[in-house]
Scaffold this motif. Structure first.
Motif, PDB file in Angstrom:
ATOM      1  N   PHE A  82       7.657   8.277  -4.997  1.00 36.16           N
ATOM      2  CA  PHE A  82       6.517   8.670  -5.829  1.00 36.16           C
ATOM      3  C   PHE A  82       5.857   9.946  -5.306  1.00 36.16           C
ATOM      4  CE2 PHE A  82       6.190   4.035  -7.161  1.00 36.16           C
ATOM      5  CZ  PHE A  82       6.614   4.285  -8.461  1.00 36.16           C
ATOM      6  N   LEU A  83       6.153  10.292  -4.061  1.00 35.81           N
ATOM      7  CA  LEU A  83       5.654  11.567  -3.537  1.00 35.81           C
ATOM      8  C   LEU A  83       6.219  12.737  -4.329  1.00 35.81           C
ATOM      9  CD1 LEU A  83       5.950  10.945   0.313  1.00 35.81           C
ATOM     10  CD2 LEU A  83       3.818  11.256  -0.967  1.00 35.81           C
ATOM     11  N   SER A 116      10.716   9.807  -9.296  1.00 33.19           N
ATOM     12  CA  SER A 116      10.089   8.483  -9.255  1.00 33.19           C
ATOM     13  C   SER A 116      10.882   7.420 -10.010  1.00 33.19           C
ATOM     14  CB  SER A 116       8.665   8.557  -9.809  1.00 33.19           C
ATOM     15  OG  SER A 116       8.664   9.010 -11.154  1.00 33.19           O
ATOM     16  N   GLN A 117      11.652   7.833 -11.011  1.00 38.48           N
ATOM     17  CA  GLN A 117      12.416   6.845 -11.774  1.00 38.48           C
ATOM     18  C   GLN A 117      13.527   6.205 -10.945  1.00 38.48           C
ATOM     19  OE1 GLN A 117      13.728   8.853 -15.324  1.00 38.48           O
ATOM     20  NE2 GLN A 117      11.724   8.739 -16.302  1.00 38.48           N
ATOM     21  N   LEU A 118      13.880   6.836  -9.832  1.00 38.50           N
ATOM     22  CA  LEU A 118      14.925   6.284  -8.972  1.00 38.50           C
ATOM     23  C   LEU A 118      14.468   5.022  -8.244  1.00 38.50           C
ATOM     24  CD1 LEU A 118      16.367   9.573  -7.412  1.00 38.50           C
ATOM     25  CD2 LEU A 118      17.274   8.243  -9.324  1.00 38.50           C
ATOM     26  N   VAL A 119      13.179   4.713  -8.336  1.00 36.79           N
ATOM     27  CA  VAL A 119      12.666   3.483  -7.728  1.00 36.79           C
ATOM     28  C   VAL A 119      13.367   2.261  -8.317  1.00 36.79           C
ATOM     29  CG1 VAL A 119      10.594   2.049  -7.448  1.00 36.79           C
ATOM     30  CG2 VAL A 119      10.443   4.523  -7.178  1.00 36.79           C
ATOM     31  N   ILE A 120      13.924   2.410  -9.514  1.00 34.65           N
ATOM     32  CA  ILE A 120      14.624   1.306 -10.167  1.00 34.65           C
ATOM     33  C   ILE A 120      15.780   0.799  -9.308  1.00 34.65           C
ATOM     34  CG2 ILE A 120      16.215   2.794 -11.441  1.00 34.65           C
ATOM     35  CD1 ILE A 120      14.586  -0.434 -12.755  1.00 34.65           C
ATOM     36  N   PHE A 121      16.372   1.690  -8.503  1.00 33.55           N
ATOM     37  CA  PHE A 121      17.468   1.261  -7.628  1.00 33.55           C
ATOM     38  C   PHE A 121      16.948   0.345  -6.515  1.00 33.55           C
ATOM     39  CE2 PHE A 121      19.188   5.206  -9.476  1.00 33.55           C
ATOM     40  CZ  PHE A 121      20.385   4.714  -9.982  1.00 33.55           C
ATOM     41  N   GLY A 181       1.240  16.483  -8.498  1.00 35.50           N
ATOM     42  CA  GLY A 181       1.409  16.653  -9.937  1.00 35.50           C
ATOM     43  C   GLY A 181       2.872  16.701 -10.336  1.00 35.50           C
ATOM     44  N   TYR A 182       3.102  16.635 -11.624  1.00 30.63           N
ATOM     45  CA  TYR A 182       4.471  16.667 -12.132  1.00 30.63           C
ATOM     46  C   TYR A 182       4.565  17.657 -13.288  1.00 30.63           C
ATOM     47  CZ  TYR A 182       2.399  13.390 -15.512  1.00 30.63           C
ATOM     48  OH  TYR A 182       1.590  12.801 -16.446  1.00 30.63           O
ATOM     49  N   THR A 183       5.747  18.221 -13.450  1.00 33.88           N
ATOM     50  CA  THR A 183       5.976  19.239 -14.468  1.00 33.88           C
ATOM     51  C   THR A 183       6.540  18.603 -15.730  1.00 33.88           C
ATOM     52  OG1 THR A 183       6.460  20.859 -12.744  1.00 33.88           O
ATOM     53  CG2 THR A 183       7.130  21.419 -14.986  1.00 33.88           C
ATOM     54  N   ALA A 185       0.821  -1.213   0.000  1.00 31.83           N
ATOM     55  CA  ALA A 185       0.000   0.000   0.000  1.00 31.83           C
ATOM     56  C   ALA A 185       0.855   1.264   0.000  1.00 31.83           C
ATOM     57  CB  ALA A 185      -0.932  -0.001   1.210  1.00 31.83           C
ATOM     58  N   LEU A 186       2.032   1.200   0.626  1.00 32.44           N
ATOM     59  CA  LEU A 186       2.877   2.392   0.785  1.00 32.44           C
ATOM     60  C   LEU A 186       3.202   3.088  -0.537  1.00 32.44           C
ATOM     61  CD1 LEU A 186       4.602   4.275   2.557  1.00 32.44           C
ATOM     62  CD2 LEU A 186       6.458   2.597   2.360  1.00 32.44           C
ATOM     63  N   PRO A 187       3.795   2.403  -1.521  1.00 35.98           N
ATOM     64  CA  PRO A 187       4.120   3.106  -2.768  1.00 35.98           C
ATOM     65  C   PRO A 187       2.888   3.557  -3.536  1.00 35.98           C
ATOM     66  CG  PRO A 187       4.526   0.756  -3.001  1.00 35.98           C
ATOM     67  CD  PRO A 187       4.260   1.006  -1.550  1.00 35.98           C
ATOM     68  N   LEU A 188       1.789   2.822  -3.421  1.00 33.91           N
ATOM     69  CA  LEU A 188       0.578   3.199  -4.152  1.00 33.91           C
ATOM     70  C   LEU A 188      -0.052   4.458  -3.566  1.00 33.91           C
ATOM     71  CD1 LEU A 188      -0.954  -0.340  -4.732  1.00 33.91           C
ATOM     72  CD2 LEU A 188       0.314   1.074  -6.355  1.00 33.91           C
ATOM     73  N   ILE A 189      -0.031   4.570  -2.245  1.00 33.17           N
ATOM     74  CA  ILE A 189      -0.532   5.788  -1.602  1.00 33.17           C
ATOM     75  C   ILE A 189       0.350   6.976  -1.980  1.00 33.17           C
ATOM     76  CG2 ILE A 189      -0.852   6.947   0.623  1.00 33.17           C
ATOM     77  CD1 ILE A 189      -1.635   4.195   1.769  1.00 33.17           C
ATOM     78  N   CYS A 190       1.661   6.751  -1.948  1.00 30.01           N
ATOM     79  CA  CYS A 190       2.595   7.823  -2.313  1.00 30.01           C
ATOM     80  C   CYS A 190       2.419   8.232  -3.772  1.00 30.01           C
ATOM     81  CB  CYS A 190       4.033   7.373  -2.060  1.00 30.01           C
ATOM     82  SG  CYS A 190       4.446   7.172  -0.313  1.00 30.01           S
ATOM     83  N   LYS A 191       2.169   7.255  -4.630  1.00 29.54           N
ATOM     84  CA  LYS A 191       1.966   7.563  -6.049  1.00 29.54           C
ATOM     85  C   LYS A 191       0.694   8.376  -6.254  1.00 29.54           C
ATOM     86  CE  LYS A 191       1.769   5.447 -10.638  1.00 29.54           C
ATOM     87  NZ  LYS A 191       1.778   4.181 -11.410  1.00 29.54           N
TER      88      LYS A 191
END
Length: 211
Positions: free
Chosen positions: A145-146, A151-156, A72-74, A58-64
């Motif tokens: 993801f917050l 967010s792409q750093l999640v790959i690490f 939002g993102y630019t 649930a943690l990453p999904l809530i953060c996303k």
């Protein structure tokens, strides 16, 4: 009675929180010892689901949801801020949550079969624990993801999860040679296939719905 029920719920919550902190901290900082402990503990698959997998997934999904629907993102080279509509974000998150929870069990079954195919032995309980606890760095990295720009750093986190999975095979299955590498490659293939399938399903049945 309501006060007693509230105290009981808080006590259960603290037990679950301590379980998460103990296992997440252990698997990240003292990997080999933690895997040996996890392999021989008495927690059932249901226990691991309730105490660990449900909140960690649930943690990453809530953060996303917060990052992409509220913050939002630019867009690159522009000042335009894009936000996923709230209803769409909720549908996406809930559907992903359910499917990932189901996948954990399916992955454990597949992993068990893959290990046994190499003339090695593992119970379904241990296979599930291997899948569940090796996912720890991915779930924790999901906090990024917050901040959609990072967010792409999640790959690490995913890369570290592969390392934990390997160490789990070494400690739980007692295999560190070519068989372990083959099992890991197969596991990576299964996970990639799941995420591709998940994206296709969400695009077809969830994201295509009008928000």
């Amino acid at each position: 009675m309501p006060a007693q029920s509230s105290r009981k719920n808080k006590a259960i919550g603290m037990i679950y929180l301590n379980f998460i902190i103990h296992h997440a901290g252990g698997i990240l900082t003292n990997t080999q010892v933690s895997w040996r402990t996890i392999a021989h503990d008495t927690n059932s698959i249901l226990d691991v689901y309730r105490k660990y997998v449900l909140p960690m997934v649930a943690l990453p999904l809530i953060c996303k949801f917060i990052g992409f629907s509220l913050v939002g993102y630019t867009l690159p080279y522009t000042n335009s801020i894009i936000r996923i509509p709230l209803e769409q974000g909720l549908k996406d998150g809930l559907a992903t949550y359910v499917l990932v929870l189901v996948f954990f069990y399916i992955f454990a079954l597949i992993n068990k079969k893959a290990i046994e195919k190499h003339n090695l032995t593992i119970s379904l309980n241990r296979s599930f624990k291997l899948v569940a606890f090796s996912s720890t760095p991915v779930c924790l990295a999901g906090i990024l993801f917050l901040f959609p720009g990072f967010s792409q750093l999640v790959i690490f986190g995913a890369a570290y999860a592969i390392y934990l999975f390997y160490q789990g095979i070494v400690e739980i299955v007692d295999e560190s040679g070519n068989k372990a590498i083959t099992i890991i490659v197969a596991a990576i293939g299964v996970v990639l296939l799941f995420w591709i399938s998940l994206e296709l399903l969400l695009n077809e049945f969830v994201r295509s719905f009008p928000a």
